[in-house]
Design a protein around this motif. Structure first.
Motif, short mmCIF file in Angstrom:
data_model
loop_
_atom_site.label_atom_id
_atom_site.label_comp_id
_atom_site.label_asym_id
_atom_site.label_seq_id
_atom_site.Cartn_x
_atom_site.Cartn_y
_atom_site.Cartn_z
N ALA A 3 0.87 -1.17 0.00
CA ALA A 3 0.00 0.00 0.00
C ALA A 3 0.91 1.22 0.00
CB ALA A 3 -0.92 -0.01 1.21
N ILE A 4 0.84 2.01 -1.06
CA ILE A 4 1.73 3.16 -1.24
C ILE A 4 0.89 4.43 -1.36
CG2 ILE A 4 3.43 4.26 -2.75
CD1 ILE A 4 4.55 1.85 -1.36
N LYS A 5 1.31 5.49 -0.65
CA LYS A 5 0.60 6.77 -0.73
C LYS A 5 1.60 7.92 -0.83
CE LYS A 5 -3.76 5.55 1.49
NZ LYS A 5 -3.61 4.11 1.36
N ARG A 6 1.12 9.03 -1.36
CA ARG A 6 1.94 10.24 -1.49
C ARG A 6 1.51 11.27 -0.45
NH1 ARG A 6 4.93 11.00 -6.16
NH2 ARG A 6 4.74 9.32 -7.71
N GLY A 7 2.49 12.09 -0.04
CA GLY A 7 2.18 13.16 0.90
C GLY A 7 3.36 14.10 1.03
N LYS A 8 3.31 14.96 2.05
CA LYS A 8 4.43 15.87 2.29
C LYS A 8 4.71 15.93 3.78
CE LYS A 8 1.60 20.10 2.40
NZ LYS A 8 1.40 21.44 1.78
N ILE A 9 5.95 16.23 4.11
CA ILE A 9 6.37 16.29 5.52
C ILE A 9 5.75 17.52 6.17
CG2 ILE A 9 8.31 16.38 7.12
CD1 ILE A 9 8.24 13.84 5.45
N SER A 10 4.95 17.29 7.23
CA SER A 10 4.30 18.42 7.91
C SER A 10 4.94 18.73 9.26
CB SER A 10 2.81 18.12 8.11
OG SER A 10 2.63 16.96 8.89
N GLU A 11 5.72 17.77 9.79
CA GLU A 11 6.35 17.99 11.09
C GLU A 11 7.51 17.02 11.27
OE1 GLU A 11 5.28 17.51 15.86
OE2 GLU A 11 3.64 17.85 14.42
N ILE A 12 8.61 17.51 11.85
CA ILE A 12 9.73 16.65 12.25
C ILE A 12 9.53 16.33 13.73
CG2 ILE A 12 12.22 16.39 12.45
CD1 ILE A 12 11.33 16.70 9.58
N ILE A 13 9.31 15.06 14.06
CA ILE A 13 9.05 14.67 15.44
C ILE A 13 10.35 14.45 16.21
CG2 ILE A 13 7.99 12.93 16.92
CD1 ILE A 13 6.10 12.26 14.62
N GLU A 14 11.27 13.71 15.61
CA GLU A 14 12.51 13.33 16.31
C GLU A 14 13.57 12.95 15.29
OE1 GLU A 14 14.12 9.56 19.03
OE2 GLU A 14 11.96 9.93 18.87
N LEU A 26 -0.97 13.31 4.05
CA LEU A 26 -1.30 12.66 2.79
C LEU A 26 -2.12 13.58 1.91
CD1 LEU A 26 -2.22 9.07 4.05
CD2 LEU A 26 0.02 9.94 3.35
N ARG A 27 -2.23 13.25 0.66
CA ARG A 27 -2.99 14.09 -0.27
C ARG A 27 -4.47 14.14 0.08
NH1 ARG A 27 -0.30 13.08 -6.27
NH2 ARG A 27 1.68 14.12 -5.80
N THR A 28 -4.92 13.17 0.87
CA THR A 28 -6.31 13.16 1.34
C THR A 28 -6.52 14.12 2.50
OG1 THR A 28 -5.85 11.34 2.86
CG2 THR A 28 -6.59 10.77 0.62
N GLY A 29 -5.41 14.66 3.06
CA GLY A 29 -5.49 15.52 4.23
C GLY A 29 -5.22 14.79 5.53
N GLU A 30 -5.17 13.47 5.48
CA GLU A 30 -4.89 12.68 6.69
C GLU A 30 -3.45 12.85 7.13
OE1 GLU A 30 -5.01 7.99 8.16
OE2 GLU A 30 -5.46 8.51 6.08
N ILE A 31 -3.22 12.95 8.44
CA ILE A 31 -1.88 13.08 9.00
C ILE A 31 -1.44 11.73 9.53
CG2 ILE A 31 -0.42 14.22 10.70
CD1 ILE A 31 -1.49 16.12 8.61
N GLN A 47 7.96 20.05 4.35
CA GLN A 47 7.32 20.27 3.05
C GLN A 47 7.87 19.40 1.93
OE1 GLN A 47 4.50 22.20 2.97
NE2 GLN A 47 4.93 22.28 5.18
N ASP A 48 8.83 18.52 2.23
CA ASP A 48 9.31 17.60 1.19
C ASP A 48 8.17 16.69 0.74
OD1 ASP A 48 11.89 18.49 1.07
OD2 ASP A 48 12.74 16.87 2.30
N GLU A 49 8.10 16.45 -0.55
CA GLU A 49 7.14 15.49 -1.10
C GLU A 49 7.73 14.08 -0.94
OE1 GLU A 49 4.16 15.97 -2.49
OE2 GLU A 49 4.16 18.16 -2.27
N VAL A 50 6.92 13.17 -0.40
CA VAL A 50 7.41 11.82 -0.13
C VAL A 50 6.39 10.77 -0.58
CG1 VAL A 50 8.83 12.55 1.83
CG2 VAL A 50 6.45 11.84 2.22
N ILE A 51 6.91 9.57 -0.73
CA ILE A 51 6.06 8.40 -0.95
C ILE A 51 6.25 7.48 0.25
CG2 ILE A 51 5.65 6.37 -2.39
CD1 ILE A 51 6.63 7.96 -4.78
N VAL A 52 5.14 7.03 0.84
CA VAL A 52 5.23 6.22 2.05
C VAL A 52 4.56 4.86 1.84
CG1 VAL A 52 5.41 8.12 3.68
CG2 VAL A 52 3.15 7.34 2.97
#
Length: 363
Positions: A3-14, A26-31, A47-52
């Motif tokens: 299962a692969i999805k696209r999104g962008k980095i919204s926060e650096i946790i650690e 994710l592009r759906t708005g889900e975090i 804000q980097d675009e990533v595939i997860v």
């Protein structure tokens, strides 16, 4: 299937050595929470675009609720410069190059090639990653000298060693020395092809006083007798014994697990020690204040005829449990800490105590 999805980095946790925990929108708005292995996919920024890869979370499995970043748009991971040509995750889209101790270009090639025996080196063999911390704590707290401790991580569960928060904490406190990743596990201080060469590296390269062998975080189980990844414990016991080492098996003991098959001695442990281990192992069992619990352990040992096959040694684990509790290295197994599952952690600690007893005999 992935299962692969696209999104962008919204926060650096650690961030820690070559691992970054982030939140991905994710592009759906889900975090979603995700892990990036910086040395594999490159460093990530906001804000980097990533595939997860979202497979495990979507199936409701482990991984701590984390997805895994497989591609960072515009990032440049490390190139193929440098030594090493042993591939791990071979023939998969994620195969990677490692530099194993066995390779001819390795400065340790001669030591591995000339290795013949562990010479009664004590090797603690666990079936769960959660056994690592209590063993390491007891070994370090009770040792009368600066103990040189090696950890061999097998490929029975998590493959990247950097996924382990436990290893990071133990290394930070100098409770763990050299790490060795074998099979398709990767990211240790040393890489090795299999358990035999990994043990050779622990003895001849690291010159460890004690070696701990266990899989990384996570375990596969199916509720069947042989369908679990921890069955490797028996095969590791055989390997240690065949190389003239002293295998000390950590039995999985719990009276807090609600599943009947894991009550007292887990059926995993009974299968390993009765069916898979062909050689004798030292098996530490706690002396319990509860008569009912102690009788249950005794009954299980008799029914599996393990008293005749293995060297069963009883030790009081209460003081060892206190050492684990006082440590600032948090421990847990299946979501339970040392207060909620005391027998599990005192049993792991007893394996460390028995390894120190073996060292005293050898000295």
């Amino acid at each position: 299937m992935l299962a692969i999805k696209r999104g962008k980095i919204s926060e650096i946790i650690e961030q820690r050595s070559e691992l970054t925990k982030v939140k991905v929108e994710l592009r759906t708005g889900e975090i979603r929470k995700a892990i990036n292995y910086d040395d594999l996919t490159g460093v990530v920024s906001l804000q980097d675009e990533v595939i997860v890869n979202t497979t495990a979370v979507e199936l409701g499995l482990g991984t701590g609720g984390y997805d895994f970043i497989v591609y960072v748009e515009g990032s440049e991971p490390k190139n193929l410069d440098g030594l090493g040509h042993i591939m791990k995750l071979r023939y998969s889209p994620f195969q990677l190059k490692t530099f194993s101790v066995e390779e001819e270009a390795s400065s340790w090639h001669k030591e591995i090639k000339n290795f013949t025996s562990l010479r009664e080196h004590p090797v603690i063999v666990g079936s769960l990653h959660s056994m690592l911390a209590p063993v390491a704590i007891v070994l370090n707290e009770l040792s009368d000298f600066s103990l040189k401790l090696a950890y061999i991580m097998t490929d029975g569960a998590a493959l990247p060693l950097k996924f382990s928060d436990t290893v990071a904490k133990l290394k930070q406190k100098d409770f763990l020395g050299t790490t060795i990743t074998i099979g398709h596990a990767f990211g240790g201080d040393l890489e090795a092809i299999n358990i035999h060469s990994g043990l050779a590296a622990a003895k001849e390269v690291v010159e460890a006083d004690v070696t701990i062998v266990a899989m990384g975080p996570g375990i596969v189980g199916t509720g069947t007798q042989y369908g679990f990844s921890g069955i490797e414990q028996g095969e590791i016991i055989n390997a240690v014994s065949s190389l003239d080492g002293i295998p000390l098996a950590i039995p999985r003991i719990s009276f807090s697990d609600q599943r009947k098959r894991h009550y007292g001695f887990s059926h995993h442990t009974l299968t390993v020690l009765e069916k898979i281990a062909l050689k004798e192992a030292v098996v530490g069992v706690p002396k319990l204040s509860s008569t009912d619990k102690q009788e249950e352990l005794t009954k299980q040992l008799i029914e599996a005829d393990l008293n005749q096959k293995h060297d069963i040694r009883y030790r009081d684990g209460n003081e060892l449990l206190e050492l684990v509790s006082k440590s600032d290295i948090g421990v847990s197994t299946m979501g339970r800490n040392e207060k909620e599952d005391p027998e599990f952690f005192m049993t792991a600690g007893i394996a460390g105590l028995l390894a120190l007893e073996e060292l005293e005999v050898s000295f």
